[in-house]
Design a protein around this motif. Structure first.
Motif, PDB file in Angstrom:
ATOM      1  N   PHE A  65       0.876  -1.172   0.000  1.00  9.26           N
ATOM      2  CA  PHE A  65       0.000   0.000   0.000  1.00  9.26           C
ATOM      3  C   PHE A  65       0.917   1.227   0.000  1.00  9.26           C
ATOM      4  O   PHE A  65       1.487   1.577   1.034  1.00  9.26           O
ATOM      5  CB  PHE A  65      -0.903   0.008   1.233  1.00  9.26           C
ATOM      6  CG  PHE A  65      -1.824  -1.180   1.344  1.00  9.26           C
ATOM      7  CD1 PHE A  65      -3.131  -1.127   0.877  1.00  9.26           C
ATOM      8  CD2 PHE A  65      -1.379  -2.364   1.932  1.00  9.26           C
ATOM      9  CE1 PHE A  65      -3.982  -2.227   0.991  1.00  9.26           C
ATOM     10  CE2 PHE A  65      -2.217  -3.467   2.057  1.00  9.26           C
ATOM     11  CZ  PHE A  65      -3.525  -3.397   1.581  1.00  9.26           C
ATOM     12  N   PHE A  66       1.045   1.870  -1.144  1.00  8.07           N
ATOM     13  CA  PHE A  66       2.011   2.960  -1.268  1.00  8.07           C
ATOM     14  C   PHE A  66       1.573   4.200  -0.488  1.00  8.07           C
ATOM     15  O   PHE A  66       0.381   4.523  -0.407  1.00  8.07           O
ATOM     16  CB  PHE A  66       2.211   3.328  -2.741  1.00  8.07           C
ATOM     17  CG  PHE A  66       2.958   2.299  -3.531  1.00  8.07           C
ATOM     18  CD1 PHE A  66       4.331   2.160  -3.394  1.00  8.07           C
ATOM     19  CD2 PHE A  66       2.286   1.455  -4.407  1.00  8.07           C
ATOM     20  CE1 PHE A  66       5.026   1.199  -4.123  1.00  8.07           C
ATOM     21  CE2 PHE A  66       2.968   0.500  -5.135  1.00  8.07           C
ATOM     22  CZ  PHE A  66       4.337   0.366  -4.998  1.00  8.07           C
ATOM     23  N   ASP A  67       2.560   4.899   0.036  1.00  8.76           N
ATOM     24  CA  ASP A  67       2.339   6.197   0.673  1.00  8.76           C
ATOM     25  C   ASP A  67       2.252   7.240  -0.436  1.00  8.76           C
ATOM     26  O   ASP A  67       3.266   7.765  -0.894  1.00  8.76           O
ATOM     27  CB  ASP A  67       3.496   6.507   1.636  1.00  8.76           C
ATOM     28  CG  ASP A  67       3.407   7.904   2.241  1.00  8.76           C
ATOM     29  OD1 ASP A  67       2.355   8.565   2.078  1.00  8.76           O
ATOM     30  OD2 ASP A  67       4.387   8.338   2.874  1.00  8.76           O
ATOM     31  N   VAL A  68       1.038   7.522  -0.888  1.00  7.72           N
ATOM     32  CA  VAL A  68       0.811   8.469  -1.989  1.00  7.72           C
ATOM     33  C   VAL A  68      -0.275   9.474  -1.597  1.00  7.72           C
ATOM     34  O   VAL A  68      -1.199   9.760  -2.361  1.00  7.72           O
ATOM     35  CB  VAL A  68       0.443   7.737  -3.301  1.00  7.72           C
ATOM     36  CG1 VAL A  68       1.678   7.168  -3.969  1.00  7.72           C
ATOM     37  CG2 VAL A  68      -0.585   6.626  -3.058  1.00  7.72           C
ATOM     38  N   GLU A  69      -0.159   9.972  -0.372  1.00  5.62           N
ATOM     39  CA  GLU A  69      -1.098  10.958   0.165  1.00  5.62           C
ATOM     40  C   GLU A  69      -2.522  10.383   0.166  1.00  5.62           C
ATOM     41  O   GLU A  69      -2.699   9.186   0.373  1.00  5.62           O
ATOM     42  CB  GLU A  69      -0.983  12.269  -0.620  1.00  5.62           C
ATOM     43  CG  GLU A  69       0.421  12.873  -0.542  1.00  5.62           C
ATOM     44  CD  GLU A  69       0.538  14.202  -1.224  1.00  5.62           C
ATOM     45  OE1 GLU A  69      -0.364  14.589  -1.987  1.00  5.62           O
ATOM     46  OE2 GLU A  69       1.565  14.883  -0.980  1.00  5.62           O
ATOM     47  N   LYS A  70      -3.537  11.226  -0.036  1.00  5.03           N
ATOM     48  CA  LYS A  70      -4.923  10.745   0.012  1.00  5.03           C
ATOM     49  C   LYS A  70      -5.316  10.187  -1.352  1.00  5.03           C
ATOM     50  O   LYS A  70      -6.093  10.786  -2.110  1.00  5.03           O
ATOM     51  CB  LYS A  70      -5.884  11.862   0.432  1.00  5.03           C
ATOM     52  CG  LYS A  70      -7.283  11.344   0.805  1.00  5.03           C
ATOM     53  CD  LYS A  70      -8.226  12.464   1.129  1.00  5.03           C
ATOM     54  CE  LYS A  70      -8.756  13.146  -0.120  1.00  5.03           C
ATOM     55  NZ  LYS A  70      -9.619  12.258  -0.940  1.00  5.03           N
ATOM     56  N   SER A  71      -4.745   9.045  -1.659  1.00  2.92           N
ATOM     57  CA  SER A  71      -5.025   8.377  -2.929  1.00  2.92           C
ATOM     58  C   SER A  71      -4.681   6.908  -2.770  1.00  2.92           C
ATOM     59  O   SER A  71      -4.089   6.509  -1.773  1.00  2.92           O
ATOM     60  CB  SER A  71      -4.208   9.000  -4.067  1.00  2.92           C
ATOM     61  OG  SER A  71      -2.826   8.689  -3.928  1.00  2.92           O
ATOM     62  N   ASP A  72      -5.044   6.116  -3.768  1.00  2.02           N
ATOM     63  CA  ASP A  72      -4.793   4.675  -3.711  1.00  2.02           C
ATOM     64  C   ASP A  72      -3.826   4.229  -4.799  1.00  2.02           C
ATOM     65  O   ASP A  72      -3.950   4.638  -5.971  1.00  2.02           O
ATOM     66  CB  ASP A  72      -6.097   3.885  -3.888  1.00  2.02           C
ATOM     67  CG  ASP A  72      -6.904   3.808  -2.602  1.00  2.02           C
ATOM     68  OD1 ASP A  72      -6.568   4.536  -1.647  1.00  2.02           O
ATOM     69  OD2 ASP A  72      -7.874   3.026  -2.557  1.00  2.02           O
ATOM     70  N   ALA A  73      -2.898   3.384  -4.419  1.00  2.03           N
ATOM     71  CA  ALA A  73      -2.033   2.653  -5.338  1.00  2.03           C
ATOM     72  C   ALA A  73      -1.565   1.427  -4.568  1.00  2.03           C
ATOM     73  O   ALA A  73      -0.823   1.552  -3.585  1.00  2.03           O
ATOM     74  CB  ALA A  73      -0.849   3.483  -5.811  1.00  2.03           C
ATOM     75  N   ILE A  74      -2.043   0.255  -4.985  1.00  4.15           N
ATOM     76  CA  ILE A  74      -1.802  -0.978  -4.237  1.00  4.15           C
ATOM     77  C   ILE A  74      -1.226  -2.014  -5.194  1.00  4.15           C
ATOM     78  O   ILE A  74      -1.864  -2.367  -6.193  1.00  4.15           O
ATOM     79  CB  ILE A  74      -3.111  -1.503  -3.617  1.00  4.15           C
ATOM     80  CG1 ILE A  74      -3.748  -0.423  -2.729  1.00  4.15           C
ATOM     81  CG2 ILE A  74      -2.860  -2.782  -2.827  1.00  4.15           C
ATOM     82  CD1 ILE A  74      -5.206  -0.673  -2.413  1.00  4.15           C
ATOM     83  N   LEU A  75      -0.025  -2.488  -4.910  1.00  2.99           N
ATOM     84  CA  LEU A  75       0.637  -3.472  -5.761  1.00  2.99           C
ATOM     85  C   LEU A  75       0.580  -4.841  -5.102  1.00  2.99           C
ATOM     86  O   LEU A  75       0.928  -4.996  -3.927  1.00  2.99           O
ATOM     87  CB  LEU A  75       2.095  -3.088  -6.010  1.00  2.99           C
ATOM     88  CG  LEU A  75       2.894  -4.041  -6.894  1.00  2.99           C
ATOM     89  CD1 LEU A  75       2.356  -4.037  -8.324  1.00  2.99           C
ATOM     90  CD2 LEU A  75       4.379  -3.682  -6.880  1.00  2.99           C
TER      91      LEU A  75
END
Length: 301
Positions: free
Chosen positions: A60-70
């Protein structure tokens, strides 16, 4: 003037030759040893970064208030959402560091810019075998750029209109589409919801589901809501049925993708902590879950 004898010349020549050979050997030894050391380091890094054939890794990437999950299982990889346009480099830097040049799946849960914004950069940077998306369209800049990138790369997405069951290596996942074509609020309730399972461990990824979508999940006949890890809906914002939903999922671990801790509902945090869930906020760093199907290791950095 001192006269140099022939024997002196011979001794000097032999000494120079031996010295040259010795220096050459030493230089050659240092060069080859350095090469071997570099190779060993590179191999060690690669071994450390490679996901074991018997492990599942969810980042779960630290990308502020957004989602990006690998999601990685052996040599198979799936990316769920792509953050903002200006945060896509966080994902691409990870790809570069870990030698990732292919995604088996790219899933866009819905078309808000904090989920689809970086999709064009991802599609242009790596090979994407299959794109899965919800069945609707919007007239937004980031969505148009995402569409244009798919056209450039010859990709035809699959709009998910019924429950999809698929495999990612030894892991399995199901995608649950929204039941309606339109909701009373914004398009957050159009979010695809993903249930990922590996052995006895499971992950529920809920996009930005709000009250109406959560109500559907609570009554979805095919979905067993109990999961080990929950990606809390909509960055931890409270809905009227949030508590009922969290109780049904009853996760051991909850991850909230957020920019600041104050943005997260106190009620949501309290409900999770009261059920003894381990709570991780990505505003404190990227969260990585690694499981062998039986046990779970969770890291944050």
């Amino acid at each position: 003037m001192r006269r140099i004898r022939e024997r002196d010349w011979l001794q000097a020549g032999v000494l120079l030759l031996v010295s040259a050979l010795l220096i050459g050997c030493l230089l050659g030894f240092d060069h080859h040893e350095a090469e071997r050391a570099d190779t060993a380091v590179a191999t060690g890094v690669a071994e450390k970064q490679r996901v074991s054939a018997d492990e599942l890794k969810v980042t779960f990437f630290d990308v502020e208030k957004s989602d990006a999950i690998l999601i990685e299982q052996a040599d198979f990889r799936m990316l769920v959402d792509t953050s903002f346009d200006d945060r896509a480099d966080v994902i691409l830097d990870y790809f570069s560091e870990h030698g990732i040049d292919t995604l088996d799946y790219l899933i866009i849960t819905h078309f808000d810019k904090d989920h689809v914004g970086g999709a064009d950069k991802i599609l242009d940077a790596v090979k994407v075998k299959r794109v899965l998306e919800p069945d609707y369209t919007v007239d937004k800049k980031q969505y148009r750029e995402y569409r244009e990138a798919m056209m450039r790369n010859g990709i035809v997405p699959l709009s998910v209109t019924a429950v999809e069951h698929r495999k990612l290596g030894k892991a399995s996942f199901a995608i649950y589409p929204p039941e309606q074509k339109q909701y009373s609020g914004n398009d957050n309730d159009m979010s695809l919801v993903i249930s990922l399972r590996y052995g006895s461990q499971s992950f529920l990824l809920t996009g930005d589901s709000e009250m109406e979508r959560i109500a559907e999940l609570l009554t979805e006949p095919e979905l067993n809501l109990k999961h080990t890890v929950l990606k809390v809906p909509h960055h931890g914002i409270k809905e009227k049925n949030s508590a009922a939903f969290l109780e049904q999922v009853h996760p051991e671990t909850a991850v909230i993708t957020c920019k600041n801790e104050w943005y997260v509902s106190r009620s949501v945090k309290k409900t999770l902590l009261c059920m003894d869930a381990d709570l991780y906020l990505t505003c404190h760093g990227t969260v990585t879950c690694i499981t062998d199907g039986n046990t779970m290791e969770i890291l944050q950095e």
